[in-house]
Design a protein around this motif. Sequence first.
Motif, PDB file in Angstrom:
ATOM      1  N   UNK A   2     -18.931 -50.864 -24.924  1.00  0.00           N
ATOM      2  CA  UNK A   2     -17.784 -51.239 -25.853  1.00  0.00           C
ATOM      3  C   UNK A   2     -16.513 -50.824 -25.391  1.00  0.00           C
ATOM      4  N   UNK A   3     -16.454 -49.965 -24.320  1.00  0.00           N
ATOM      5  CA  UNK A   3     -15.001 -49.788 -23.633  1.00  0.00           C
ATOM      6  C   UNK A   3     -14.994 -50.515 -22.356  1.00  0.00           C
ATOM      7  N   UNK A   4     -14.095 -51.208 -22.110  1.00  0.00           N
ATOM      8  CA  UNK A   4     -13.831 -52.123 -20.959  1.00  0.00           C
ATOM      9  C   UNK A   4     -12.714 -51.591 -20.155  1.00  0.00           C
ATOM     10  N   UNK A   5     -12.694 -51.281 -18.914  1.00  0.00           N
ATOM     11  CA  UNK A   5     -11.825 -50.874 -17.908  1.00  0.00           C
ATOM     12  C   UNK A   5     -11.299 -52.114 -17.388  1.00  0.00           C
ATOM     13  N   UNK A   6      -9.871 -52.082 -17.611  1.00  0.00           N
ATOM     14  CA  UNK A   6      -8.979 -53.126 -16.991  1.00  0.00           C
ATOM     15  C   UNK A   6      -8.157 -53.088 -15.741  1.00  0.00           C
ATOM     16  N   UNK A   7      -8.627 -52.228 -14.909  1.00  0.00           N
ATOM     17  CA  UNK A   7      -7.945 -51.806 -13.827  1.00  0.00           C
ATOM     18  C   UNK A   7      -7.748 -53.128 -12.889  1.00  0.00           C
ATOM     19  N   UNK A   8      -8.740 -53.950 -12.888  1.00  0.00           N
ATOM     20  CA  UNK A   8      -8.643 -55.221 -12.040  1.00  0.00           C
ATOM     21  C   UNK A   8      -7.174 -55.874 -12.603  1.00  0.00           C
ATOM     22  N   UNK A  23      -6.433 -44.690  -2.844  1.00  0.00           N
ATOM     23  CA  UNK A  23      -5.490 -43.863  -1.747  1.00  0.00           C
ATOM     24  C   UNK A  23      -4.688 -42.907  -2.759  1.00  0.00           C
ATOM     25  N   UNK A  24      -3.745 -43.839  -3.348  1.00  0.00           N
ATOM     26  CA  UNK A  24      -2.762 -43.284  -4.223  1.00  0.00           C
ATOM     27  C   UNK A  24      -3.095 -42.358  -5.316  1.00  0.00           C
ATOM     28  N   UNK A  25      -4.409 -42.740  -5.948  1.00  0.00           N
ATOM     29  CA  UNK A  25      -5.076 -41.958  -7.026  1.00  0.00           C
ATOM     30  C   UNK A  25      -5.699 -41.099  -6.614  1.00  0.00           C
ATOM     31  N   UNK A  26      -6.311 -40.851  -5.431  1.00  0.00           N
ATOM     32  CA  UNK A  26      -7.235 -39.959  -4.762  1.00  0.00           C
ATOM     33  C   UNK A  26      -8.506 -40.163  -4.960  1.00  0.00           C
ATOM     34  N   UNK A  27      -8.911 -41.162  -5.364  1.00  0.00           N
ATOM     35  CA  UNK A  27     -10.477 -41.766  -5.590  1.00  0.00           C
ATOM     36  C   UNK A  27     -10.930 -42.346  -4.386  1.00  0.00           C
ATOM     37  N   UNK A  28     -12.223 -42.330  -4.163  1.00  0.00           N
ATOM     38  CA  UNK A  28     -12.769 -43.338  -3.179  1.00  0.00           C
ATOM     39  C   UNK A  28     -12.939 -44.966  -3.693  1.00  0.00           C
ATOM     40  N   UNK A  29     -12.654 -45.862  -2.952  1.00  0.00           N
ATOM     41  CA  UNK A  29     -13.047 -47.089  -3.312  1.00  0.00           C
ATOM     42  C   UNK A  29     -14.257 -47.406  -4.054  1.00  0.00           C
ATOM     43  N   UNK A  30     -15.364 -46.406  -3.754  1.00  0.00           N
ATOM     44  CA  UNK A  30     -16.321 -46.698  -4.398  1.00  0.00           C
ATOM     45  C   UNK A  30     -16.502 -46.355  -5.951  1.00  0.00           C
ATOM     46  N   UNK A  31     -15.680 -45.367  -6.087  1.00  0.00           N
ATOM     47  CA  UNK A  31     -15.502 -44.784  -7.398  1.00  0.00           C
ATOM     48  C   UNK A  31     -14.687 -45.755  -8.154  1.00  0.00           C
ATOM     49  N   UNK A  32     -13.732 -46.499  -7.508  1.00  0.00           N
ATOM     50  CA  UNK A  32     -12.814 -47.355  -8.308  1.00  0.00           C
ATOM     51  C   UNK A  32     -13.695 -48.606  -8.883  1.00  0.00           C
ATOM     52  N   UNK A  33     -14.711 -48.937  -7.838  1.00  0.00           N
ATOM     53  CA  UNK A  33     -15.464 -50.026  -7.689  1.00  0.00           C
ATOM     54  C   UNK A  33     -16.410 -49.791  -9.018  1.00  0.00           C
ATOM     55  N   UNK A  34     -16.793 -48.184  -9.377  1.00  0.00           N
ATOM     56  CA  UNK A  34     -17.655 -48.040 -10.527  1.00  0.00           C
ATOM     57  C   UNK A  34     -16.930 -47.960 -11.635  1.00  0.00           C
ATOM     58  N   UNK A  35     -15.688 -47.619 -11.874  1.00  0.00           N
ATOM     59  CA  UNK A  35     -14.702 -47.744 -12.962  1.00  0.00           C
ATOM     60  C   UNK A  35     -14.651 -49.202 -13.266  1.00  0.00           C
ATOM     61  N   UNK A  36     -14.180 -50.112 -12.410  1.00  0.00           N
ATOM     62  CA  UNK A  36     -13.875 -51.364 -12.627  1.00  0.00           C
ATOM     63  C   UNK A  36     -15.134 -52.246 -13.154  1.00  0.00           C
TER      64      UNK A  36
END
Length: 68
Positions: A2-8, A23-36
């Motif tokens: 039910x919670x949708x992440x709208x980073x994209x 890089x700016x947030x301090x995450x790996x691209x893989x972790x951003x993909x997990x969120x997205x």
Amino acid sequence: MPIVVRIDVELAKRKMSVGEFAERVGLTPANVAVLKNGRAKAVRFSTLEAMCQTLGCQPGDLLEWVED
């Protein structure tokens, strides 16, 4: 989920790449993909704050509740 992440959506508005965002947030691209992709089980407030600061937005711009 039910919670949708709208980073994209926010990244597209700013023409920012996932790599630059990570890089700016301090995450790996893989972790951003997990969120997205909606696979994250939790997000730390410090991470959410860094994402909002980087994108110049509010938490509600990144997270949306949708009914199942």
